[in-house]
Design a protein around this motif. Structure first.
Motif, mmCIF file in Angstrom:
data_model
loop_
_atom_site.group_PDB
_atom_site.id
_atom_site.type_symbol
_atom_site.label_atom_id
_atom_site.label_comp_id
_atom_site.label_asym_id
_atom_site.label_seq_id
_atom_site.Cartn_x
_atom_site.Cartn_y
_atom_site.Cartn_z
ATOM 1 N N ARG A 107 37.533 -11.523 -9.989
ATOM 2 C CA ARG A 107 37.145 -10.445 -10.847
ATOM 3 C C ARG A 107 37.892 -10.496 -11.827
ATOM 4 O O ARG A 107 38.655 -11.195 -13.170
ATOM 5 C CB ARG A 107 36.853 -9.234 -11.230
ATOM 6 C CG ARG A 107 34.465 -9.448 -10.595
ATOM 7 C CD ARG A 107 34.279 -8.707 -11.365
ATOM 8 N NE ARG A 107 35.119 -6.931 -9.456
ATOM 9 C CZ ARG A 107 34.246 -6.928 -8.737
ATOM 10 N NH1 ARG A 107 33.348 -7.781 -8.178
ATOM 11 N NH2 ARG A 107 34.187 -5.775 -7.827
ATOM 12 N N LYS A 108 39.401 -9.725 -11.740
ATOM 13 C CA LYS A 108 40.739 -9.712 -12.345
ATOM 14 C C LYS A 108 40.774 -11.435 -12.924
ATOM 15 O O LYS A 108 41.656 -11.177 -13.796
ATOM 16 C CB LYS A 108 41.963 -9.767 -11.461
ATOM 17 C CG LYS A 108 41.874 -8.011 -11.202
ATOM 18 C CD LYS A 108 42.932 -7.600 -9.627
ATOM 19 C CE LYS A 108 42.484 -5.718 -9.362
ATOM 20 N NZ LYS A 108 43.193 -5.568 -9.414
ATOM 21 N N LEU A 109 41.095 -12.058 -12.030
ATOM 22 C CA LEU A 109 41.191 -13.559 -12.758
ATOM 23 C C LEU A 109 40.598 -14.521 -13.230
ATOM 24 O O LEU A 109 41.110 -15.386 -13.199
ATOM 25 C CB LEU A 109 42.210 -14.311 -11.551
ATOM 26 C CG LEU A 109 43.559 -13.714 -10.080
ATOM 27 C CD1 LEU A 109 43.614 -14.053 -9.078
ATOM 28 C CD2 LEU A 109 44.643 -13.895 -11.410
ATOM 29 N N LYS A 110 39.605 -13.789 -13.334
ATOM 30 C CA LYS A 110 38.223 -14.517 -13.756
ATOM 31 C C LYS A 110 37.727 -15.972 -13.070
ATOM 32 O O LYS A 110 37.445 -16.771 -13.904
ATOM 33 C CB LYS A 110 38.023 -14.678 -15.705
ATOM 34 C CG LYS A 110 38.441 -13.227 -15.959
ATOM 35 C CD LYS A 110 38.960 -13.786 -18.103
ATOM 36 C CE LYS A 110 39.559 -12.352 -18.615
ATOM 37 N NZ LYS A 110 39.648 -12.023 -20.099
ATOM 38 N N TRP A 167 36.809 -24.675 -9.291
ATOM 39 C CA TRP A 167 38.133 -24.871 -8.313
ATOM 40 C C TRP A 167 38.772 -24.069 -8.853
ATOM 41 O O TRP A 167 39.663 -24.032 -10.176
ATOM 42 C CB TRP A 167 38.190 -26.897 -9.491
ATOM 43 C CG TRP A 167 37.737 -26.805 -8.082
ATOM 44 C CD1 TRP A 167 36.406 -27.793 -8.815
ATOM 45 C CD2 TRP A 167 37.616 -28.184 -6.505
ATOM 46 N NE1 TRP A 167 35.953 -29.109 -7.482
ATOM 47 C CE2 TRP A 167 36.549 -28.969 -6.572
ATOM 48 C CE3 TRP A 167 38.503 -27.644 -5.439
ATOM 49 C CZ2 TRP A 167 36.660 -29.647 -5.704
ATOM 50 C CZ3 TRP A 167 38.563 -28.678 -4.572
ATOM 51 C CH2 TRP A 167 37.345 -29.588 -4.416
ATOM 52 N N VAL A 168 40.346 -23.343 -7.969
ATOM 53 C CA VAL A 168 41.665 -23.383 -7.741
ATOM 54 C C VAL A 168 42.536 -23.953 -8.088
ATOM 55 O O VAL A 168 42.718 -24.620 -6.937
ATOM 56 C CB VAL A 168 41.321 -21.584 -7.882
ATOM 57 C CG1 VAL A 168 40.135 -20.847 -8.329
ATOM 58 C CG2 VAL A 168 41.360 -21.348 -6.726
ATOM 59 N N TRP A 169 43.901 -23.517 -8.326
ATOM 60 C CA TRP A 169 44.993 -23.459 -7.568
ATOM 61 C C TRP A 169 45.726 -22.602 -6.284
ATOM 62 O O TRP A 169 45.223 -21.669 -6.874
ATOM 63 C CB TRP A 169 46.683 -23.996 -8.461
ATOM 64 C CG TRP A 169 46.450 -25.033 -9.299
ATOM 65 C CD1 TRP A 169 45.936 -25.073 -10.761
ATOM 66 C CD2 TRP A 169 45.769 -25.969 -9.036
ATOM 67 N NE1 TRP A 169 46.187 -26.428 -11.257
ATOM 68 C CE2 TRP A 169 45.734 -27.111 -10.275
ATOM 69 C CE3 TRP A 169 45.840 -26.878 -7.875
ATOM 70 C CZ2 TRP A 169 46.190 -28.230 -10.165
ATOM 71 C CZ3 TRP A 169 46.210 -28.251 -8.091
ATOM 72 C CH2 TRP A 169 46.198 -29.175 -8.907
ATOM 73 N N LYS A 182 50.134 -17.964 -5.099
ATOM 74 C CA LYS A 182 50.170 -17.370 -5.543
ATOM 75 C C LYS A 182 48.690 -18.710 -5.788
ATOM 76 O O LYS A 182 48.227 -19.454 -6.186
ATOM 77 C CB LYS A 182 50.726 -18.508 -7.659
ATOM 78 C CG LYS A 182 50.519 -17.602 -8.342
ATOM 79 C CD LYS A 182 51.555 -18.186 -9.384
ATOM 80 C CE LYS A 182 50.311 -18.075 -11.090
ATOM 81 N NZ LYS A 182 51.246 -17.905 -11.805
ATOM 82 N N VAL A 183 47.586 -17.080 -6.698
ATOM 83 C CA VAL A 183 46.148 -18.236 -6.949
ATOM 84 C C VAL A 183 45.960 -18.110 -8.246
ATOM 85 O O VAL A 183 46.530 -16.839 -9.546
ATOM 86 C CB VAL A 183 44.975 -17.408 -6.316
ATOM 87 C CG1 VAL A 183 44.079 -18.163 -6.965
ATOM 88 C CG2 VAL A 183 45.422 -17.328 -4.762
ATOM 89 N N SER A 184 45.271 -19.412 -9.293
ATOM 90 C CA SER A 184 45.207 -19.440 -10.789
ATOM 91 C C SER A 184 43.586 -19.953 -10.897
ATOM 92 O O SER A 184 43.721 -21.255 -10.105
ATOM 93 C CB SER A 184 46.463 -19.496 -11.378
ATOM 94 O OG SER A 184 47.202 -20.749 -10.892
ATOM 95 N N LYS A 185 43.672 -19.790 -11.808
ATOM 96 C CA LYS A 185 42.164 -21.012 -12.586
ATOM 97 C C LYS A 185 42.904 -22.285 -12.967
ATOM 98 O O LYS A 185 43.607 -21.941 -12.966
ATOM 99 C CB LYS A 185 41.865 -20.162 -13.820
ATOM 100 C CG LYS A 185 40.804 -18.623 -13.380
ATOM 101 C CD LYS A 185 40.395 -18.078 -14.884
ATOM 102 C CE LYS A 185 39.830 -19.380 -16.008
ATOM 103 N NZ LYS A 185 37.934 -19.160 -14.833
#
Length: 738
Positions: A663-666, A672-674, A729-732
């Motif tokens: 949720r913090k990262l939306k 799909w995420v990196w 690190k996880v990112s949109k």
């Protein structure tokens, strides 16, 4: 069909060197089998040991017109008692895949082309000998496996180290079981897992550490489910796995806090008087030093390290103290660590000091990974000389040399490099030719891009496999087509030390040969076949290996032959000659005698070491890796060939992320995420869930992208890689990246 006739057919199946032909099944009288009733004429059934995991289930293979058409779990086999996991039910499917390696292949102008065996052998021998001539004997190496029979492993280890002068060779069992091997050797004096599967049913407290038993070893979990003692099932794992959900207690310790955590458990058990001093005094050494060492691991210090509060820690201590039969079980969550040996020994120490060893339902029990990792540990010449002997011991070298009839001077006096040291040797230009057998290093080795970059330095890479399409085969200069499980004869040894029989019930495709016969060919073309003139067939080799174990802790000189193994549903070692087999589910150390010279076990310990990589501002999240589903196996080389199994697990690689973090990262479900580390990045489907703690993510190891992220850290004693934790690190993903 009469019982006698069934037995006769079984005997022929065991001894049959060629495929089970229509002639054998339709004209049994020709082979002295008597008359088969009309309705049974084209059919036969035989039991084989499964070729996937270390559980070692018995599977009935059903044959018609000489073809294996189906299989069912054997209801009488003492391991699985009529049960099978999805992989077992689908064990025949991978054999029929279109991408089976059917002929030798050599890379010509960048492309792999089919050649005959003569051309392949001449080329391989020429390349390897040229490398040795130019750079020295130690410039060639092999990496083997835990997935071929013991007899083939022994042949490979003897051929390479005694006949081809290869000092350096290791197996992929270094990735899964080296920590357990070293832990047992140091603590007990020999690599000796003490348990039998019956212990799952007889414990009143079962402690599972870093083991998702429900997924990784479903049939062992079924044995837990058969326990009538209403046991406490304690799961210690950062993630709330399927096993943790099914258990009665879950302790979600912080990644790599195991050692401090278990020292804290031991400290409270000692302080509160929950130890068996008589047992400690009589059967162990080093306890006084251990008492002093763990004193500093107070509940407060344990909470700081692991996140487990004092009252929770006390609950675990009370549970262990109240148990009359407590068993401690671990697998990759412990083994694959930068300090896995000492973590495993922290469990061994607790078992020893509470007297929970050698009795039904007890033990410090390492659960093995691959179907024949135990066979590799004893007979591959990678962790020791054949039969658990020591390369450095001249008496051991002479004993083995006399039994297998090789010159004693041909046996090296040192062990050689471990897997990671071989890879480093390639990077440093010290290893110039490599032979990889039945393993998929280009998917499974830690820090994958590093491996792929390194192998480019080789002058020649040979891959011996049942498929020509593995990630490793795609990098090869030569592919040797190998027969698979059920296309060859031999033995596996499962987690509980049980020999099980593998039988040839299917013809290998095309020109593919058993690994045993490939090794024969290599010996012949190398010019050392006279050294292996006694290595005529797998059962003959089995009998030589049996003699190698005489007077060793793993002595199985009482196992007469393959037929004895088959008729008894497998046989556990040890079974020395002259000893009556009264029970086919046996544990070790009931007499309190261990394998050090003084007969005692050792308490071993040291201060915890910080992982070399931890989360930071740039890479703030712990990456955990492990098994995904019970339908997947290792690099999916085989399981992805089954249309049934591929329906039972996600097609796309996925990352489990804590729901609050998502949720913090939306991040939305299935988006799909990196996922990035210092070594690489991958894209994965997001799976928000609360069974992963905040600040942690989980990725299944079965997908090839996973090991592009992992950090190459190794236990200093076992040289086993630490796959289980690194910083990411996880990112949109931006819309144009999707």
């Amino acid at each position: 069909m009469s019982t006698t006739l069934k037995e006769k057919i079984s005997n022929v199946i065991r001894q049959w060197e060629g495929p089970l032909t229509k002639e054998l099944l339709r004209e049994p009288a020709k082979y002295g089998l008597g008359q088969v009733p009309e309705k049974m004429k084209p059919d036969a059934t035989t039991t084989v040991t499964c070729g996937f995991c270390s559980t070692g289930c018995g599977l009935n293979v059903h044959l018609k017109d000489g073809e294996a058409i189906n299989l069912t779990p054997d209801t009488n086999y003492p391991v699985n008692l009529g049960m099978a996991c999805p992989k077992g039910w689908e064990a025949l499917a991978p054999l029929k895949s279109d991408d089976r390696a059917k002929s030798p292949m050599i890379r010509v102008k960048g492309k792999l082309v089919d050649v005959d065996w003569d051309s392949a052998m001449k080329r391989m021998v020429s390349e390897f000998k040229n490398v040795q001539s130019k750079y020295g004997d130690e410039s060639v190496a092999f990496i083997s496996t835990g997935q071929i029979p013991s007899e083939e492993m022994a042949f490979l280890g003897a051929l390479t180290k005694f006949g081809m002068n290869m000092i350096h060779g290791d197996g992929n069992t270094r990735q899964c079981m080296a920590t357990a091997v070293v832990s047992y050797k140091q603590s007990f004096g020999f690599d000796a897992p003490p348990y039998t599967y019956k212990d799952f049913e007889e414990s009143d407290v079962i402690v599972l550490v870093g083991s998702n038993l429900c997924i990784a070893h479903p049939i062992m979990w079924e044995r837990v489910a058969m326990n009538q003692n209403n046991p406490e099932i304690v799961v210690i794992d950062p993630r709330k796995t399927e096993t943790a959900v099914a258990g009665t207690q879950h302790y979600p310790i912080a990644p790599k806090s195991d050692l401090a955590f278990f020292y804290g458990v031991a400290n409270l058990l000692i302080q509160q008087g929950h130890i068996q001093q008589d047992y400690i005094d009589k059967y162990t050494n080093g306890f006084e030093g251990f008492i002093e060492h763990v004193k500093e691991y107070t509940p407060k210090k344990v909470e700081e390290a692991s996140g487990i509060k004092a009252d929770e820690l006390q609950k675990l201590v009370d549970t262990i103290a109240a148990g009359k039969r407590v068993s401690f079980w671990w697998t990759m969550g412990v083994n694959q660590s930068h300090e896995g040996v000492r973590v495993a020994q922290s469990l061994i120490n607790i078992a020893l000091m509470t007297g929970n060893i050698g009795r039904p339902g007890t033990g410090a029990n390492s659960i093995t990974g691959q179907c024949n990792a135990m066979g590799s540990r004893l007979f591959s010449n990678t962790t020791n000389l054949l039969g658990g002997h020591d390369f450095a011991n001249p008496e051991h070298r002479k004993k083995v040399a006399d039994i297998i009839d090789v010159p004693v001077e041909s046996i090296p006096e040192k062990l050689g490099w471990a897997y990671d040291q071989i890879i480093n040797g390639i990077a440093e230009g010290k290893i110039k030719a490599l032979w990889i057998i039945a393993t998929n290093s280009a998917h499974s080795w830690i820090n994958q891009q590093g491996f792929r970059d390194v192998v480019k330095n080789l002058d020649f890479l040979v891959v011996q496999d049942m498929y020509h399409t593995t990630e490793t085969a795609e990098l090869a200069d030569m592919i040797l087509p190998a027969a698979s499980w059920s296309e060859k004869n031999g033995t596996f040894i499962n987690s509980e030390r049980r020999f099980g029989l593998v039988k040839k019930v299917v013809r290998a495709p095309g020109q593919a040969l058993t690994d045993f016969n490939i090794f024969k060919l290599v010996a012949n073309y190398w010019g050392c076949s006279d050294m292996f003139k006694k290595w005529t067939d797998p059962e003959t080799v089995f009998k030589m290996l049996r003699e190698c174990t005489r007077n060793q802790p793993c002595d199985f000189t009482g196992i007469e032959d393959y037929q004895m193994i088959d008729s008894l549903g497998g046989v556990q070692w040890p079974l020395p000659e002259g000893v009556e087999l009264k029970d086919n589910e046996r544990r070790l150390f009931a007499d309190g005698k261990f394998h050090h010279p003084d007969g005692k076990a050792k308490f071993l310990f040291e201060d915890p070491q910080k992982p070399l990589e931890v989360p930071c501002q740039e890479y703030p999240v712990w990456l955990l890796t492990g098994r995904g589903t019970s339908s997947q196996w290792h690099t999916q080389t085989r399981t992805k060939k089954s249309s049934v199994l591929t329906k039972l697990y996600p097609k796309d690689i996925y990352v489990e992320i804590n729901s609050k973090d998502a949720r913090k990262l939306k991040i939305e479900p299935s988006e799909w995420v990196w996922v990035k580390s210092r070594r690489g990045k991958l894209k994965a489907r997001a799976v928000p869930a609360y069974h992963v703690q905040e600040g942690q993510v989980f990725i299944s190891m079965h997908y090839p992208e996973c090991n592009y992220l992992t950090f190459p850290s190794f236990d200093p004693y076992s040289r086993q890689p630490s796959y289980k934790a690194c910083a990411v690190k996880v990112s949109k993903m931006e819309y144009w990246e999707k």
